[in-house]
Each structure stands twice: as C-alpha cells, then as structure tokens.
Design an enzyme around this catalytic site. Structure first.
Site, mmCIF file in Angstrom:
data_model
loop_
_atom_site.group_PDB
_atom_site.id
_atom_site.type_symbol
_atom_site.label_atom_id
_atom_site.label_comp_id
_atom_site.label_asym_id
_atom_site.label_seq_id
_atom_site.Cartn_x
_atom_site.Cartn_y
_atom_site.Cartn_z
ATOM 1 N N SER A 1 -29.112 -34.569 -40.565
ATOM 2 C CA SER A 1 -28.910 -35.980 -40.247
ATOM 3 C C SER A 1 -28.608 -36.737 -41.532
ATOM 4 O O SER A 1 -29.448 -36.799 -42.434
ATOM 5 C CB SER A 1 -30.169 -36.553 -39.585
ATOM 6 O OG SER A 1 -30.092 -37.959 -39.630
ATOM 7 N N HIS B 1 -25.167 -34.619 -38.105
ATOM 8 C CA HIS B 1 -25.748 -35.556 -37.151
ATOM 9 C C HIS B 1 -25.631 -36.977 -37.715
ATOM 10 O O HIS B 1 -26.046 -37.249 -38.841
ATOM 11 C CB HIS B 1 -27.208 -35.171 -36.925
ATOM 12 C CG HIS B 1 -27.916 -35.961 -35.876
ATOM 13 N ND1 HIS B 1 -27.819 -35.672 -34.537
ATOM 14 C CD2 HIS B 1 -28.726 -37.036 -35.978
ATOM 15 C CE1 HIS B 1 -28.559 -36.538 -33.851
ATOM 16 N NE2 HIS B 1 -29.114 -37.386 -34.699
ATOM 17 N N ASP C 1 -26.523 -40.870 -37.143
ATOM 18 C CA ASP C 1 -27.436 -41.764 -36.426
ATOM 19 C C ASP C 1 -26.934 -43.197 -36.440
ATOM 20 O O ASP C 1 -26.897 -43.843 -37.486
ATOM 21 C CB ASP C 1 -28.821 -41.712 -37.075
ATOM 22 C CG ASP C 1 -29.555 -40.432 -36.719
ATOM 23 O OD1 ASP C 1 -29.616 -40.098 -35.520
ATOM 24 O OD2 ASP C 1 -30.060 -39.761 -37.639
ATOM 25 N N MET D 1 -27.505 -46.973 -35.238
ATOM 26 C CA MET D 1 -28.576 -47.870 -34.765
ATOM 27 C C MET D 1 -28.101 -49.317 -34.802
ATOM 28 O O MET D 1 -27.360 -49.698 -35.709
ATOM 29 C CB MET D 1 -29.811 -47.717 -35.654
ATOM 30 C CG MET D 1 -30.276 -46.277 -35.807
ATOM 31 S SD MET D 1 -31.838 -46.186 -36.665
ATOM 32 C CE MET D 1 -31.971 -44.403 -36.914
ATOM 33 N N HIS E 1 -25.129 -39.749 -32.566
ATOM 34 C CA HIS E 1 -26.306 -40.143 -31.784
ATOM 35 C C HIS E 1 -26.354 -41.668 -31.716
ATOM 36 O O HIS E 1 -26.730 -42.333 -32.680
ATOM 37 C CB HIS E 1 -27.549 -39.558 -32.490
ATOM 38 C CG HIS E 1 -28.841 -39.868 -31.824
ATOM 39 N ND1 HIS E 1 -30.062 -39.615 -32.431
ATOM 40 C CD2 HIS E 1 -29.139 -40.377 -30.598
ATOM 41 C CE1 HIS E 1 -31.041 -39.980 -31.613
ATOM 42 N NE2 HIS E 1 -30.504 -40.447 -30.500
ATOM 43 N N MET F 1 -27.959 -44.821 -30.869
ATOM 44 C CA MET F 1 -29.214 -45.497 -30.507
ATOM 45 C C MET F 1 -28.897 -46.985 -30.419
ATOM 46 O O MET F 1 -29.322 -47.793 -31.246
ATOM 47 C CB MET F 1 -30.284 -45.210 -31.574
ATOM 48 C CG MET F 1 -30.818 -43.788 -31.490
ATOM 49 S SD MET F 1 -31.649 -43.279 -33.006
ATOM 50 C CE MET F 1 -30.227 -42.720 -33.934
ATOM 51 N N MET G 1 -35.718 -36.458 -28.254
ATOM 52 C CA MET G 1 -36.258 -37.162 -29.414
ATOM 53 C C MET G 1 -37.713 -36.759 -29.600
ATOM 54 O O MET G 1 -38.539 -36.967 -28.719
ATOM 55 C CB MET G 1 -36.176 -38.681 -29.216
ATOM 56 C CG MET G 1 -34.806 -39.286 -29.426
ATOM 57 S SD MET G 1 -34.028 -38.876 -31.006
ATOM 58 C CE MET G 1 -35.192 -39.534 -32.194
ATOM 59 N N GLY H 1 -35.410 -44.531 -34.629
ATOM 60 C CA GLY H 1 -35.334 -45.693 -35.512
ATOM 61 C C GLY H 1 -35.383 -45.337 -36.992
ATOM 62 O O GLY H 1 -34.718 -45.961 -37.797
ATOM 63 N N PHE H 2 -36.169 -44.325 -37.334
ATOM 64 C CA PHE H 2 -36.356 -44.004 -38.751
ATOM 65 C C PHE H 2 -36.499 -42.508 -38.970
ATOM 66 O O PHE H 2 -37.007 -41.796 -38.104
ATOM 67 C CB PHE H 2 -37.618 -44.709 -39.280
ATOM 68 C CG PHE H 2 -37.545 -46.195 -39.124
ATOM 69 C CD1 PHE H 2 -36.928 -46.988 -40.093
ATOM 70 C CD2 PHE H 2 -38.042 -46.811 -37.982
ATOM 71 C CE1 PHE H 2 -36.827 -48.364 -39.930
ATOM 72 C CE2 PHE H 2 -37.945 -48.189 -37.805
ATOM 73 C CZ PHE H 2 -37.339 -48.969 -38.782
ATOM 74 N N GLY H 3 -36.059 -42.071 -40.164
ATOM 75 C CA GLY H 3 -36.284 -40.690 -40.566
ATOM 76 C C GLY H 3 -37.704 -40.543 -41.114
ATOM 77 O O GLY H 3 -38.411 -41.533 -41.298
ATOM 78 N N ASP I 1 -34.697 -33.641 -32.235
ATOM 79 C CA ASP I 1 -34.409 -34.580 -33.329
ATOM 80 C C ASP I 1 -35.662 -35.359 -33.715
ATOM 81 O O ASP I 1 -36.170 -36.158 -32.932
ATOM 82 C CB ASP I 1 -33.303 -35.531 -32.838
ATOM 83 C CG ASP I 1 -32.845 -36.524 -33.885
ATOM 84 O OD1 ASP I 1 -33.231 -36.399 -35.063
ATOM 85 O OD2 ASP I 1 -32.076 -37.436 -33.514
ATOM 86 N N GLY I 2 -36.131 -35.117 -34.941
ATOM 87 C CA GLY I 2 -37.257 -35.881 -35.484
ATOM 88 C C GLY I 2 -38.411 -34.992 -35.901
ATOM 89 O O GLY I 2 -38.908 -34.204 -35.106
ATOM 90 N N GLY I 3 -38.788 -35.087 -37.182
ATOM 91 C CA GLY I 3 -39.953 -34.337 -37.667
ATOM 92 C C GLY I 3 -39.737 -32.832 -37.738
ATOM 93 O O GLY I 3 -40.696 -32.057 -37.670
ATOM 94 N N GLY J 1 -33.288 -34.369 -40.963
ATOM 95 C CA GLY J 1 -32.825 -35.314 -41.971
ATOM 96 C C GLY J 1 -33.577 -35.150 -43.269
ATOM 97 O O GLY J 1 -33.110 -34.504 -44.204
ATOM 98 N N SER J 2 -34.771 -35.739 -43.335
ATOM 99 C CA SER J 2 -35.515 -35.750 -44.601
ATOM 100 C C SER J 2 -35.828 -34.335 -45.090
ATOM 101 O O SER J 2 -35.764 -34.073 -46.290
ATOM 102 C CB SER J 2 -36.793 -36.567 -44.456
ATOM 103 O OG SER J 2 -37.514 -36.177 -43.321
#
Ligand code: DX5
Ligand code: ZN
Length: 213
Positions: free
Chosen positions: A6, A29, A31, A33, A62, A64, A133, A138-140, A171-173, A193-194
């Site tokens: 991401s 990916h 994102d 927003m 994606h 959002m 999700m 909203g946030f990485g 997607d996420g974590g 992402g992160s």
C-alpha cells in the site's frame, strides 16, 4: 498468492523511486480517501496518472469514498486496473460492478470490520475481488482485527461451494504473523503498507510475507 504494497506508507515526495523498491510485488495498492467516508484525505486520479508510467504492476485501487459511482471512471482513465468500492457507500452495488466491468476494469467490493459477509453475498458471482478490511479504514499502521479471519474463511468457503473465482484480499495490520494466518484462512492477496515500507529491505519483507525465505 499476490502481495499488494500500500503506497499510503510510501514517501509521497519520491513515489516513483519508492515504487521501484517493491518491484517483486504483483500489485500496488492505492488508498483513496475523501475525508467523508473516512476521516482522512489521500490520493486522487492525478497521482494515479503520475505514477502509471513508472511500473507495469496491477493498480489495485481502494476507494474509501462516498459516491464511488461519481469517480470510478476517472481512476480507470488514470490507469487503475481494479476498482474496489465499499459496500457501505452504494445503493445499487450490482449496477456499479457492471459499470466498472463496462469500463474494462476489474471490480471489487470492500467491507469494514463491522460489516457482515452476508451483505456482499448477493454480488459474489460478479466480483473479481473481495477486500476484507482488517482495521477501521482511514490510516496505516493499525493493529489487525481478529474477526477478519472468520470473514476470510467464510468467503473462501462460499467461493469453493459455488465455484466463484474472486480474489480474497485482506487489508490492515498485515505482518509476517498475521499474513500466515490470513493465508491459512484462504486469503489470496495480502495488502501491506507500513510493514513493507518501514522495513529496511523491502524485497526481503515481501518474500517473507510469501513465506518463501
Ligand atoms: C487503511 C488502508 C490500508 C492501509 C494499510 O484504511 O486501506 O490499505 O494502507 O496499512 P497497514 O498495512 O500499515 O495496516
Ligand atoms: Zn486499502
């Protein structure tokens, strides 16, 4: 299995160089927003268009945003290969899936952590992608929400039972540990992402996510 870094966690002042550091990933990916459906603002079609000449990777977009039916065409024109919208944002998901296909792009639906798989079941036969999700959008950099695993399992079961052929993306974590559990549950795309962009050796991190060291 595909890895989708991401770019939300990339350095926006040098996006084209950062993209080159994750070349082994099949997808990118993106994102989007709108500060309305989610409390953050990010990327528009101009940025998609700007990075398009720098890679052949599949652009997994994606959205959002509220009213995705107003904007999907601009993203496809800018170079998006897939458009994923949120089931929570549209009245007639089937019409938007058809419109995205008509515009020659792949169509995906995403669900927020509190949205049930049942809400997307009527559309599964038509989808190329379902994006689970595993954090509040909203946030990485947030922590993986455990109930995502049951949703992935349910989507994998429905896919097998009915012979559907959508990708199941999460997607996420995502990190080494959550990636393994998502793959066991039936995920076919891992968005990270992160974990990728904050690592020292990004290609090695991507290999690790594939469980192939
Ligand atoms: C969050 C975005 C994610 C985000 C993931 O709303 O949809 O794609 O970039 O970031 P990590 O992998 O850091 O949780
Ligand atoms: Zn995302």
């Amino acid at each position: 299995m595909k890895i989708a870094p991401s770019i939300l966690s990339a350095d926006f002042s040098r996006l084209s160089e950062d993209i080159k550091t994750v070349k082994s990933a099949e997808w990118l990916h993106i994102d989007v927003m709108d500060g309305h459906f989610v409390p953050n603002l990010t990327i528009g079609p101009l940025v998609v268009n700007a990075i398009r000449p720098h890679t052949n990777q599949f652009f997994d977009t994606h959205l959002m945003i509220a009213e995705p039916e107003k904007y999907y065409q601009e993203f496809i024109a800018a170079g998006s290969d897939a458009i994923t919208f949120h089931i929570e944002t549209v009245r007639d998901p089937k019409a938007l899936i058809d419109a995205i296909h008509q515009a020659q792009a792949k169509a995906g639906i995403s669900l927020k952590p509190k949205t049930e798989v049942a809400s997307v079941e009527p559309y599964l036969a038509d989808l190329d992608l379902v994006l689970v999700m595993s954090v509040e959008p909203g946030f990485g950099g947030q922590t993986f929400i455990e109930n995502s695993l049951e949703k992935i399992e349910r989507l994998a079961k429905l896919k097998l039972e009915h012979g559907y052929d959508y990708d199941i993306s999460v997607d996420g974590g995502i990190n080494d540990e959550t990636a393994k559990r998502c793959l066991c549950a039936g995920a076919t795309v891992l968005v990270a992402g992160s974990y990728i962009f904050k690592s020292k050796d990004r290609e090695k991190t991507i290999k690790g996510l594939r469980n192939d060291r």
